[in-house]
Structures are given as structure tokens and as C-alpha cells.
Motif scaffolding. Structure first.
Motif, PDB file in Angstrom:
ATOM      1  N   UNK A 103       0.842  -1.299  -0.023  1.00  0.00           N
ATOM      2  CA  UNK A 103       0.087   0.050  -0.097  1.00  0.00           C
ATOM      3  C   UNK A 103       0.875   1.174   0.003  1.00  0.00           C
ATOM      4  N   UNK A 104       2.101   1.374   0.719  1.00  0.00           N
ATOM      5  CA  UNK A 104       2.756   2.556   1.116  1.00  0.00           C
ATOM      6  C   UNK A 104       3.795   2.609  -0.157  1.00  0.00           C
ATOM      7  N   UNK A 105       4.440   1.581  -0.591  1.00  0.00           N
ATOM      8  CA  UNK A 105       5.710   1.733  -1.705  1.00  0.00           C
ATOM      9  C   UNK A 105       5.425   0.945  -2.821  1.00  0.00           C
ATOM     10  N   UNK A 106       4.243   0.360  -2.941  1.00  0.00           N
ATOM     11  CA  UNK A 106       4.188  -0.814  -4.165  1.00  0.00           C
ATOM     12  C   UNK A 106       5.205  -1.921  -3.922  1.00  0.00           C
ATOM     13  N   UNK A 107       5.772  -2.286  -3.031  1.00  0.00           N
ATOM     14  CA  UNK A 107       6.901  -3.533  -2.917  1.00  0.00           C
ATOM     15  C   UNK A 107       5.773  -4.659  -2.596  1.00  0.00           C
ATOM     16  N   UNK A 108       6.459  -5.837  -3.378  1.00  0.00           N
ATOM     17  CA  UNK A 108       5.753  -7.153  -2.890  1.00  0.00           C
ATOM     18  C   UNK A 108       6.876  -7.942  -2.015  1.00  0.00           C
ATOM     19  N   UNK A 109       6.441  -8.402  -0.905  1.00  0.00           N
ATOM     20  CA  UNK A 109       7.196  -8.998  -0.009  1.00  0.00           C
ATOM     21  C   UNK A 109       6.445 -10.348   0.489  1.00  0.00           C
ATOM     22  N   UNK A 110       7.409 -11.510   0.133  1.00  0.00           N
ATOM     23  CA  UNK A 110       6.871 -12.815   0.442  1.00  0.00           C
ATOM     24  C   UNK A 110       7.047 -13.086   2.165  1.00  0.00           C
ATOM     25  N   UNK A 111       6.015 -13.521   2.879  1.00  0.00           N
ATOM     26  CA  UNK A 111       6.227 -13.807   4.225  1.00  0.00           C
ATOM     27  C   UNK A 111       7.280 -14.444   4.580  1.00  0.00           C
ATOM     28  N   UNK A 112       7.619 -15.466   3.627  1.00  0.00           N
ATOM     29  CA  UNK A 112       8.633 -16.459   3.878  1.00  0.00           C
ATOM     30  C   UNK A 112       9.930 -15.791   4.087  1.00  0.00           C
ATOM     31  N   UNK A 113      10.214 -14.841   3.605  1.00  0.00           N
ATOM     32  CA  UNK A 113      11.195 -13.932   3.472  1.00  0.00           C
ATOM     33  C   UNK A 113      11.437 -13.019   4.345  1.00  0.00           C
ATOM     34  N   UNK A 114      10.740 -12.968   5.374  1.00  0.00           N
ATOM     35  CA  UNK A 114      10.743 -12.066   6.366  1.00  0.00           C
ATOM     36  C   UNK A 114      11.175 -12.508   7.803  1.00  0.00           C
ATOM     37  N   UNK A 115      11.890 -11.797   8.776  1.00  0.00           N
ATOM     38  CA  UNK A 115      12.500 -12.194   9.899  1.00  0.00           C
ATOM     39  C   UNK A 115      12.329 -10.952  10.889  1.00  0.00           C
ATOM     40  N   UNK A 116      11.900 -11.281  12.141  1.00  0.00           N
ATOM     41  CA  UNK A 116      12.009 -10.280  13.177  1.00  0.00           C
ATOM     42  C   UNK A 116      13.552  -9.938  13.502  1.00  0.00           C
ATOM     43  N   UNK A 117      13.827  -8.638  13.582  1.00  0.00           N
ATOM     44  CA  UNK A 117      15.421  -8.167  13.819  1.00  0.00           C
ATOM     45  C   UNK A 117      15.389  -7.297  15.053  1.00  0.00           C
ATOM     46  N   UNK A 118      14.346  -6.612  15.358  1.00  0.00           N
ATOM     47  CA  UNK A 118      14.511  -5.714  16.637  1.00  0.00           C
ATOM     48  C   UNK A 118      12.964  -5.311  16.985  1.00  0.00           C
ATOM     49  N   UNK A 119      13.093  -5.284  18.331  1.00  0.00           N
ATOM     50  CA  UNK A 119      11.759  -4.852  19.155  1.00  0.00           C
ATOM     51  C   UNK A 119      12.072  -3.623  19.925  1.00  0.00           C
ATOM     52  N   UNK A 120      11.276  -2.469  19.560  1.00  0.00           N
ATOM     53  CA  UNK A 120      11.484  -1.225  20.573  1.00  0.00           C
ATOM     54  C   UNK A 120      10.358  -1.215  21.447  1.00  0.00           C
ATOM     55  N   UNK A 121      10.279  -1.243  22.777  1.00  0.00           N
ATOM     56  CA  UNK A 121       9.269  -1.093  23.567  1.00  0.00           C
ATOM     57  C   UNK A 121       9.162   0.444  24.025  1.00  0.00           C
ATOM     58  N   UNK A 122       8.410   1.385  23.673  1.00  0.00           N
ATOM     59  CA  UNK A 122       8.636   2.716  23.858  1.00  0.00           C
ATOM     60  C   UNK A 122       7.206   3.328  24.141  1.00  0.00           C
ATOM     61  N   UNK A 123       7.690   4.262  24.939  1.00  0.00           N
ATOM     62  CA  UNK A 123       6.452   5.296  25.593  1.00  0.00           C
ATOM     63  C   UNK A 123       6.689   6.594  25.486  1.00  0.00           C
ATOM     64  N   UNK A 124       5.902   7.545  24.676  1.00  0.00           N
ATOM     65  CA  UNK A 124       6.565   8.703  24.532  1.00  0.00           C
ATOM     66  C   UNK A 124       6.636   9.782  25.710  1.00  0.00           C
ATOM     67  N   UNK A 125       5.824   9.595  26.719  1.00  0.00           N
ATOM     68  CA  UNK A 125       6.132  10.143  28.184  1.00  0.00           C
ATOM     69  C   UNK A 125       5.426   9.537  29.107  1.00  0.00           C
ATOM     70  N   UNK A 126       5.743   9.978  30.436  1.00  0.00           N
ATOM     71  CA  UNK A 126       5.318   9.136  31.535  1.00  0.00           C
ATOM     72  C   UNK A 126       3.753   9.054  31.558  1.00  0.00           C
ATOM     73  N   UNK A 127       3.540   7.664  31.532  1.00  0.00           N
ATOM     74  CA  UNK A 127       2.062   7.601  31.685  1.00  0.00           C
ATOM     75  C   UNK A 127       1.209   7.614  30.233  1.00  0.00           C
ATOM     76  N   UNK A 128       2.129   7.712  29.336  1.00  0.00           N
ATOM     77  CA  UNK A 128       1.583   7.547  27.871  1.00  0.00           C
ATOM     78  C   UNK A 128       1.251   6.341  27.402  1.00  0.00           C
ATOM     79  N   UNK A 129       0.787   5.984  26.442  1.00  0.00           N
ATOM     80  CA  UNK A 129       0.113   4.802  25.886  1.00  0.00           C
ATOM     81  C   UNK A 129       1.475   4.081  25.540  1.00  0.00           C
ATOM     82  N   UNK A 130       1.776   2.930  26.203  1.00  0.00           N
ATOM     83  CA  UNK A 130       2.847   1.918  25.578  1.00  0.00           C
ATOM     84  C   UNK A 130       2.823   1.425  24.099  1.00  0.00           C
ATOM     85  N   UNK A 131       3.826   1.391  23.279  1.00  0.00           N
ATOM     86  CA  UNK A 131       3.838   0.956  21.927  1.00  0.00           C
ATOM     87  C   UNK A 131       4.988  -0.283  21.872  1.00  0.00           C
TER      88      UNK A 131
END
Length: 310
Positions: free
Chosen positions: A223-251
Motif C-alpha cells: 500500500x505505501x511503496x508498491x513493494x511485494x514481500x513474501x512472508x517466507x522472506x521476513x524475519x524479526x530483527x528488533x523490538x522497541x518497547x517505547x512510551x512517548x511520555x510518563x503515563x503515555x500509551x505503551x507501544x
């Protein structure tokens, strides 16, 4: 042989099948303890119902869903909330083609901060006093719902522990595509008027809807860039657990690497992204979303996880 005794249907089985006359539309009117309404500003200039107006979260039933199942699903998808709801009213609505429909509205209580809510659709969420509503550009049936609520004395349901933070807080889940070519990383320059990170570089990214993280990644890449990606070619490489400010919604920001892809990045959503460029991983642009920069640094260092803002 004696006849089988009559056994009434289980209540859950009854609720799983929507009556033929059940409205297709559903919505949730959420009121906080101050009597303010949680309203959603809809996209303008799109072929949707009531574009550019303030409305309330909701959407149509899918398949054999009941209205309750649909409104609970839509509320979770649009706001990340799980809130006890009670039936309130049925009102008339009009489709973009002028076809008359109906919306079953449910009433609930929520005392959180509207700025903490994800907004995968539309522009923003805000709380408004009833006295402000007449001065807003309102979706007509939403205005009718609020008028009905006011006419009944504006009752506010008692928030349960589930709706007031007495349990684990729901996190927003974001997915991000990390593409590297000859030591260069693909980043998009977000539109200056974007509601998030305007004029700043970021990964190709999106929020998980009713789908798996990898399915979301594949959809967003197309949708964003017209790229075709096969799920079999995908791997998780990093996770960021972030909150913008104290008490903010965790992401929870999941970053996936695609080992292979087809297509050349192109701007498919010019209202959100104005260009795609390959940047040297060791010389990123000055303006990069902070957690995206942290993720790139973590990937290059071989670290799988980063925390920010806690």
C-alpha cells in the motif's frame, strides 16, 4: 423410542447469529466521568460516510457478526480499547451514495487520555463537552445520538476495572520494514502536514489491524511503496518497547527485515510520505524518528531489543 427432551439453545449460540433486521452499522458512544464525549475526526476528501466530520468509533458488521461483536471489534481496531458496552439507541444514517441505513449505538464509559489512543483511521480523537458539540462540524447521526443522550439526562455508565485501568494496559502494536541494500537503509520522508513525525524520516510502517504482524507488514509494503514481500522472506530483527511520555500509551514496535522483495519503492500515499530514499546506515539524515534510529543502531549492533521513555 421416547422422543428427545427439548433443550433450549445455549445463550452464546443465540448471540452468534445476527437477526435479519439487525442494523449493519454499529458505533460506541464513550463518555468520561466529566460527561465529555470521545469523538473521532474523520478523513476529509475521501469517499466515506460523513467525510471531514466529528463522529464516534464504529463500523459495519462483517459476515454473521452480531452488532455487539462488530462494535467490540471496531472499537478495539480503532482505539485499542476493550470497554463494557450497553445498548443505547438505533439511528438512521446515509451512505456516500445517499442510501439510507441504520446504526446501532452502544454506550460505555472511559476516563483515559484521548491523545494516548492510536488512530489507524481518520485524523484524531478528542474529548468534548456537550456545550461544544453544536459548534463542531458533526456527523448528523452522531449529533442525534448525543442529543438523545443529553435528553435522557446524560447518564454516565460506571467504569469497570477493565475500562479504567485496573488491568494490564493494552499496547499499540506497530510493524516496520527494514530494507538494506549495499549498506543503505530505506527510509521515507513523511509529509510536513502528517499528524505524526511531519518532515521526518521513518521506516515503512503501520499499525496492526485484525491481522498478524507479518500480514500487516506485507499489506503496508504494497500500500505505501508498491513493494511485494513474501512472508517466507521476513524475519524479526528488533523490538522497541517505547512510551512517548510518563503515563503515555505503551507501544510495541516490531521491526522486520525482508531478505528479498520485488519492486522499486514509489510514493503511493503522498499525503503521508513524499519520498523514499536509500540512506547509508552509518550516515542517516538528521531528522529520523528516534525509535527508528534506535532500532537501526540495535540491528547493526546485533541487539534484539531496546526500551525508550520508561
Amino acid at each position: 423410542m421416547d422422543p428427545e427432551p427439548f433443550r433450549p439453545a445455549e445463550p452464546a449460540a443465540i448471540e452468534r447469529t445476527a437477526p435479519d433486521d439487525d442494523p449493519r452499522g454499529t458505533a460506541a458512544l464513550l463518555v468520561d466521568s466529566r460527561g465529555r464525549y470521545l469523538l473521532h475526526l474523520r478523513d476529509a476528501n475521501k469517499r466515506i460516510c460523513d467525510p471531514g466530520t466529528w463522529s464516534i468509533p464504529g463500523g459495519d458488521r462483517e459476515g454473521a457478526e452480531t452488532s455487539r461483536e462488530a462494535v467490540e471489534r471496531e472499537l478495539l481496531e480503532e482505539t485499542g480499547l476493550v470497554v463494557p458496552l450497553e445498548e443505547f439507541a438505533v439511528v438512521d444514517s446515509l451512505s456516500p451514495e445517499g442510501v439510507k441505513g441504520r446504526v446501532r449505538v452502544y454506550l460505555g464509559a472511559w476516563d483515559g487520555d484521548a491523545d494516548d489512543l492510536p488512530c489507524p483511521e481518520g485524523i484524531m480523537f478528542r474529548h468534548f463537552e456537550a456545550a461544544t458539540v453544536p459548534y463542531l462540524t458533526m456527523c448528523p447521526w452522531t449529533k442525534e445520538v448525543i442529543d438523545l443522550h443529553q435528553a435522557q439526562g446524560a447518564p454516565v455508565p460506571v467504569p469497570s476495572r477493565a475500562s479504567s485501568g485496573g488491568r494490564a494496559r493494552l499496547h499499540v502494536v506497530g510493524v516496520h520494514l527494514y530494507l538494506e541494500r549495499e549498506g543503505r537503509v530505506l527510509l521515507g520522508l513523511r509529509h510536513p502536514d502528517s499528524a505524526y513525525a511531519g518532515a521526518t524520516h521513518h521506516f515503512l510502517a503501520g499499525h496492526c489491524e485484525q491481522e498478524s504482524a507479518v500480514a500487516c507488514l506485507v499489506r503496508e509494503a504494497a500500500e505505501e511503496a508498491g513493494l511485494s514481500v513474501d512472508p517466507a522472506d521476513v524475519e524479526l530483527v528488533h523490538v522497541v518497547h517505547v512510551v512517548d511520555r510518563p503515563g503515555g500509551r505503551p507501544r510495541m514496535q516490531l521491526v522486520f527485515r525482508a531478505r528479498r522483495w520485488t519492486g522499486t519503492p514509489e510514493v503511493r500515499e503522498p499525503d503521508r510520505c513524499v519520498s523514499w530514499d536509500w540512506w547509508p546506515a552509518e550516515a542517516l539524515p538528521d531528522r529520523v524518528v528516534p525509535y527508528a534510529r534506535a532500532a537501526i543502531e540495535g540491528i547493526r549492533a546485533g541487539r534484539p531489543y531496546t526500551e525508550m521513555g520508561w
